[in-house]
Enzyme design. Structure first.
Site, PDB file in Angstrom:
ATOM      1  CE  LYS A  22      52.566  22.911   5.521  1.00  0.00           C
ATOM      2  NZ  LYS A  22      53.465  22.307   6.087  1.00  0.00           N
ATOM      3  CG  ASN A  23      51.283  20.037   8.264  1.00  0.00           C
ATOM      4  OD1 ASN A  23      52.032  20.193   7.651  1.00  0.00           O
ATOM      5  ND2 ASN A  23      50.825  20.826   9.489  1.00  0.00           N
ATOM      6  CB  CYS A 117      58.531  26.926   9.314  1.00  0.00           C
ATOM      7  SG  CYS A 117      57.507  27.264   7.899  1.00  0.00           S
ATOM      8  NE  ARG A 122      60.122  22.929  13.574  1.00  0.00           N
ATOM      9  CZ  ARG A 122      59.277  22.914  12.309  1.00  0.00           C
ATOM     10  NH1 ARG A 122      59.490  23.734  11.606  1.00  0.00           N
ATOM     11  NH2 ARG A 122      58.155  22.281  12.346  1.00  0.00           N
ATOM     12  CG  ASP A 305      50.967  25.156  11.876  1.00  0.00           C
ATOM     13  OD1 ASP A 305      51.777  25.566  12.657  1.00  0.00           O
ATOM     14  OD2 ASP A 305      50.918  24.077  11.441  1.00  0.00           O
ATOM     15  NE  ARG A 397      57.621  25.063   3.351  1.00  0.00           N
ATOM     16  CZ  ARG A 397      57.502  25.115   4.517  1.00  0.00           C
ATOM     17  NH1 ARG A 397      57.848  26.398   5.335  1.00  0.00           N
ATOM     18  NH2 ARG A 397      56.858  24.193   5.323  1.00  0.00           N
TER      19      ARG A 397
HETATM   20  C1  UD1 Z   1      54.155  20.058  12.903  1.00  0.00           C
HETATM   21  C2  UD1 Z   1      53.836  20.688  11.893  1.00  0.00           C
HETATM   22  C3  UD1 Z   1      53.990  22.277  12.053  1.00  0.00           C
HETATM   23  C4  UD1 Z   1      52.934  22.588  13.494  1.00  0.00           C
HETATM   24  C5  UD1 Z   1      53.379  21.727  14.348  1.00  0.00           C
HETATM   25  C6  UD1 Z   1      52.718  21.971  15.971  1.00  0.00           C
HETATM   26  C7  UD1 Z   1      53.962  19.165   9.928  1.00  0.00           C
HETATM   27  C8  UD1 Z   1      54.880  18.847   8.644  1.00  0.00           C
HETATM   28  N1  UD1 Z   1      54.283  20.471  10.764  1.00  0.00           N
HETATM   29  O1  UD1 Z   1      55.468  20.408  13.101  1.00  0.00           O
HETATM   30  O2  UD1 Z   1      53.217  22.994  11.048  1.00  0.00           O
HETATM   31  O3  UD1 Z   1      53.702  23.856  13.687  1.00  0.00           O
HETATM   32  O4  UD1 Z   1      53.231  20.202  14.249  1.00  0.00           O
HETATM   33  O5  UD1 Z   1      51.224  21.857  15.762  1.00  0.00           O
HETATM   34  O6  UD1 Z   1      53.112  18.641  10.331  1.00  0.00           O
HETATM   35  N2  UD1 Z   1      59.271  18.893  20.432  1.00  0.00           N
HETATM   36  C9  UD1 Z   1      60.200  18.345  21.211  1.00  0.00           C
HETATM   37  N3  UD1 Z   1      60.993  17.378  21.034  1.00  0.00           N
HETATM   38  C10 UD1 Z   1      60.604  16.752  19.949  1.00  0.00           C
HETATM   39  C11 UD1 Z   1      59.327  17.143  18.788  1.00  0.00           C
HETATM   40  C12 UD1 Z   1      58.850  18.277  19.443  1.00  0.00           C
HETATM   41  O7  UD1 Z   1      60.613  19.041  22.311  1.00  0.00           O
HETATM   42  O8  UD1 Z   1      61.123  15.549  19.587  1.00  0.00           O
HETATM   43  C13 UD1 Z   1      58.757  20.142  20.813  1.00  0.00           C
HETATM   44  C14 UD1 Z   1      59.011  21.094  19.734  1.00  0.00           C
HETATM   45  O9  UD1 Z   1      60.123  22.231  19.963  1.00  0.00           O
HETATM   46  C15 UD1 Z   1      57.774  22.093  19.789  1.00  0.00           C
HETATM   47  C16 UD1 Z   1      56.638  21.043  20.175  1.00  0.00           C
HETATM   48  O10 UD1 Z   1      57.239  20.010  20.800  1.00  0.00           O
HETATM   49  O11 UD1 Z   1      57.882  22.988  20.881  1.00  0.00           O
HETATM   50  C17 UD1 Z   1      55.598  20.684  19.110  1.00  0.00           C
HETATM   51  O12 UD1 Z   1      56.438  20.190  17.947  1.00  0.00           O
HETATM   52  P1  UD1 Z   1      55.775  19.099  17.063  1.00  0.00           P
HETATM   53  O13 UD1 Z   1      54.404  18.852  17.309  1.00  0.00           O
HETATM   54  O14 UD1 Z   1      56.518  18.102  16.846  1.00  0.00           O
HETATM   55  O15 UD1 Z   1      55.878  19.901  15.559  1.00  0.00           O
HETATM   56  P2  UD1 Z   1      56.523  19.454  14.147  1.00  0.00           P
HETATM   57  O16 UD1 Z   1      55.898  17.862  14.204  1.00  0.00           O
HETATM   58  O17 UD1 Z   1      57.793  19.595  13.956  1.00  0.00           O
END
Ligand code: UD1
Length: 426
Positions: A22-23, A117, A122, A305, A397
């Site tokens: 998916k991701n 989610c 986020r 996840d 999803r």
């Molecule tokens: C992606 C995955 C999600 C998974 C996550 C962590 C997809 C579509 N979703 O989410 O299923 O749980 O990776 O493996 O691929 N953060 C910041 N600033 C930012 C971005 C992130 O502080 O600009 C923090 C977030 O709050 C979180 C951590 O970094 O604590 C990891 O987030 P991130 O790896 O960005 O998750 P997603 O890409 O949203």
């Protein structure tokens, strides 16, 4: 409002074929929009998040054609630099990848802040930091983020937190920027490697994906290509956990065992027998589950996840297990539902303390998000009696044909419509 009904305690045996990741697909489909030609992408999972991503791309003029149930053709010839529908964007986190894709293509993008989610806050500050380093200005206004520049120029970006989304978005923006971009402290997830491989097939010049330093030398054009997406690490891990929870014997096929090492290591600690082959893994569960401690980390650590699924499994392990959620600040909401089934779990901030119980008892429960839904399916399959899971749209999803796959290995599980439920429960 469909529901899932499970009669638990069946030992599951057989083979399950794992769908595409998916991701990875959610990053690769918008990446294909950067192409100057047509891309044909295979092994795309047939799940509602992908349907939404396709709608989002169509919404900005990309021609998306389903060639068969797992192959999609993307033709961005008529793509427009427009604001995509809020209704679609608010339902899918990966919609924020339009920021990088549109910026990379048109030097400009404007999107609604993404949904998906709900695990607490986020932020996208690291995505924006990356765009700024490449020379773009951004502004936030009325729930929208706008990024623009005259020209993108390669630069060094150090991520303050390891972020999958920021790594993807910076890759998408940098791939056609002038000069060299270096992402330090980059995410190393298998889907980051898959995205980089896909972009390289289109003619990009990316090295280091899979390590924490990714170097992207900008290219002028990206051509169409054919590509097959990697298997879904989390779907695979979920079925391995199901084998453990049901004392079953399940072989998952069409997978990359290397992507599952952090998960199989924990399952072995819990007492599951694991046999690895070239592109499959057999998991043989035991009635006696041993306690263990788990801390979620960015790849190659234990994936967040998989946290709800392993917590669900540990709710029946002998002794006290501790699960530390180190990635998200609010990812234990499903535990209240597990408690309704008899689990003895207390939560203190990012720690869940699990006192194993002998039996879970089936109950009506509600999926609060995608992996929370998977955790409830696992609990239901191992519980005594009947479990009814509501809000299964979350499960759909990210899991292709979960009910059918489980039926094929002996689970007593079915999906029913709300009207059928009223008759059934009535
Ligand atoms: C992606 C995955 C999600 C998974 C996550 C962590 C997809 C579509 N979703 O989410 O299923 O749980 O990776 O493996 O691929 N953060 C910041 N600033 C930012 C971005 C992130 O502080 O600009 C923090 C977030 O709050 C979180 C951590 O970094 O604590 C990891 O987030 P991130 O790896 O960005 O998750 P997603 O890409 O949203």
């Amino acid at each position: 409002m469909d529901k899932i009904i499970i009669s638990g305690r069946k030992k599951l045996h057989g083979k399950v074929s794992i769908s595409g990741a998916k991701n990875a697909a959610l990053a690769i489909l918008p990446a294909a929009a950067l192409s100057d030609g047509v891309c044909r992408i295979e092994n795309v999972p047939n799940i509602s998040d992908i349907t939404l991503m396709c709608k989002l791309l169509e919404n900005i003029g990309v021609n998306v054609k389903m060639l068969n149930k797992s192959t999609i053709e993307i033709d961005p010839g008529n793509m427009r630099c427009e604001v995509a529908s809020y209704e679609i964007m608010r339902n899918i986190r990966a919609s924020c990848y339009l920021l990088g894709a549109l910026l990379g293509k048109f030097n400009e993008s404007k999107v609604y802040l993404p949904g998906g989610c709900d695990f607490g806050i986020r932020p996208i500050d690291q995505h924006l930091k990356g765009f700024k380093a490449l020379g773009a200005d951004y502004s936030l206004d009325a729930g929208m983020v706008q990024v623009r520049c005259d020209k993108l120029t390669g630069s060094n970006v150090y991520l303050d937190v390891v972020s999958v989304g920021a790594t993807v978005n910076i890759l998408l923006a940098a791939v056609k920027a002038e000069g060299l971009t270096v992402i330090e402290n980059a995410a190393r997830e298998p889907h980051i490697v898959d995205l980089a491989n896909f972009l390289n097939c289109m003619g990009a010049d990316i090295v280091g994906a899979g390590t924490d330093i990714i170097k992207i030398r900008g290219v002028k054009t990206l051509s169409g290509t054919n590509y097959s997406i990697i298997p879904d690490q989390i779907e695979a891990g979920t079925y391995l956990t199901i084998a453990a929870a049901t004392a079953g014997d399940i072989t998952i096929e069409n997978i990359t065992p290397k992507h599952l090492e952090s998960i199989t290591a924990k399952l072995k600690e819990i007492g599951v027998e694991i046999y690895e082959y070239g592109d499959s893994i057999r998991a043989k569960g035991n009635e006696d589950l041993k306690k263990c401690n788990v801390k979620t980390m960015p790849h190659p650590g234990f994936p967040t996840d998989m946290q709800p699924q392993i917590t669900s499994l540990l709710s029946r392990a002998v002794g006290t297990s501790i699960v530390n959620e180190a990635v998200w600040d609010n990812r234990f909401r499903y535990i209240e539902e597990l408690r309704r089934m008899g689990a003895n779990i207390s939560v203190d901030g990012r720690l869940a303390v699990i006192e194993g119980v002998k039996d879970l008892i089936g109950a009506p429960v509600k999926a609060t998000d995608l992996r929370a839904g998977a955790a409830l399916v696992i609990a239901g399959l191992s519980a005594k009696g009947k479990t009814i899971i509501e809000d299964i749209k979350h499960i759909e999803r990210g899991y292709e044909n979960m009910v059918e796959k489980l039926q094929s290995i002996g689970a007593e599980i079915s999906k029913i419509r709300e009207t059928d439920t009223q008759e059934e429960v009535g």
